[in-house]
Design an enzyme around this catalytic site. Structure first.
Site, PDB file in Angstrom:
ATOM      1  N   LYS A  83     -62.976  36.286  -3.051  1.00 21.45           N
ATOM      2  CA  LYS A  83     -61.976  35.294  -2.673  1.00 21.45           C
ATOM      3  C   LYS A  83     -62.506  34.499  -1.483  1.00 21.45           C
ATOM      4  CE  LYS A  83     -56.929  35.694  -2.517  1.00 21.45           C
ATOM      5  NZ  LYS A  83     -55.853  36.588  -2.039  1.00 21.45           N
TER       6      LYS A  83
HETATM    7  O1  G3P Z   1     -51.227  35.864  -2.623  1.00 17.21           O
HETATM    8  C1  G3P Z   1     -51.016  35.279  -1.390  1.00 17.21           C
HETATM    9  C2  G3P Z   1     -49.953  35.989  -0.660  1.00 17.21           C
HETATM   10  O2  G3P Z   1     -50.400  37.222  -0.194  1.00 17.21           O
HETATM   11  C3  G3P Z   1     -49.308  35.194   0.399  1.00 17.21           C
HETATM   12  O3  G3P Z   1     -47.981  35.471   0.302  1.00 17.21           O
HETATM   13  O4  G3P Z   1     -45.655  35.601   1.034  1.00 17.21           O
HETATM   14  O5  G3P Z   1     -47.540  35.726   2.721  1.00 17.21           O
HETATM   15  O6  G3P Z   1     -46.986  33.589   1.582  1.00 17.21           O
HETATM   16  P1  G3P Z   1     -47.000  35.070   1.495  1.00 17.21           P
END
Ligand code: G3P
Length: 217
Positions: A83
């Protein structure tokens, strides 16, 4: 639509994996922190548990260093997707790593232009972040739809990996739009099973059954 679990917690992955709900896993530095585990050790465990792609994220910011980190992460297992962030250096790293035959997930995508560049750089996956766009009053699902249109227009093979998914509604909307993959926390995937009418109907059936005085076993 494939389901990836967005976590580095083994027990969460294992529970969903037993039900055949896990087509892959995504991690990031914040999720590694949350797990309290060593990145190399926990990523190896996840790769042993899950057949599908397991995203492990580089932390360098210069292309050359990202490539070196990506190669090291890719040594963990054959199902590693390296990634990299959607920066110019990240695109350079994507081009090199994908050219070496490695799966690459270009993450932190917030615009259709960024997704177009990820496809041109040979990304296996592009990760548009729905929830974080919604957080700033930009329609995250519209971005998924726009990327789908662009990729269909030109036949790009990069898979749309919808990320930053916060609700069960995001999951069904992504499926309707045609996202190839949605990655979500285990709790969101489990919440997809919930419906108020299911709960109400079950309560009624349970009450009526008790009145019959019968037993199945
Ligand atoms: O896959 C990306 C994720 O981990 C981010 O999620 O909820 O932190 O925006 P969030």
């Amino acid at each position: 639509m494939k389901f990836f679990v967005d976590t580095a917690v083994i027990s969460e992955i294992a529970e969903l994996n037993e039900l055949g709900m896990v087509d892959g896993v995504t991690t990031n530095p914040s999720l590694i922190l949350k797990s309290g585990r060593n990145i190399l050790e926990v990523t190896k465990e996840i790769c042993d548990l899950v057949d599908g792609p397991v995203s492990a994220e580089v932390v360098a910011t210069k292309a050359e260093d990202m490539i070196a980190e990506g190669r090291k992460l890719a040594e963990i297992a054959d199902n590693i997707a390296v990634k990299v962030p959607l920066t110019w250096d990240g695109l350079k790293a994507c081009k090199v790593l994908s050219g070496e035959g490695r799966m690459v997930n270009v993450t932190l995508c917030f615009s259709a232009n960024q997704a177009l560049l990820a496809a041109k750089a040979g990304a296996t996956f592009v990760s548009p972040f729905i929830g974080r766009l919604d957080d700033i009053n930009i329609d995250g699902l519209q971005l998924i739809a726009d990327i789908r249109t662009i990729y269909v227009n030109y036949g790009y093979e990069t898979q749309i990996l919808a990320a930053s998914i916060r609700t069960a509604n995001h999951m069904s909307e992504c499926a309707k739009i045609g996202a190839d993959v949605a990655t979500a926390p285990a709790a969101v995937i489990k919440a997809m099973a919930n419906h108020v009418l299911t709960d109400k109907g079950l309560a009624q059936f349970t009450a009526d059954w008790a009145k019959t005085g019968q037993k199945i076993l």
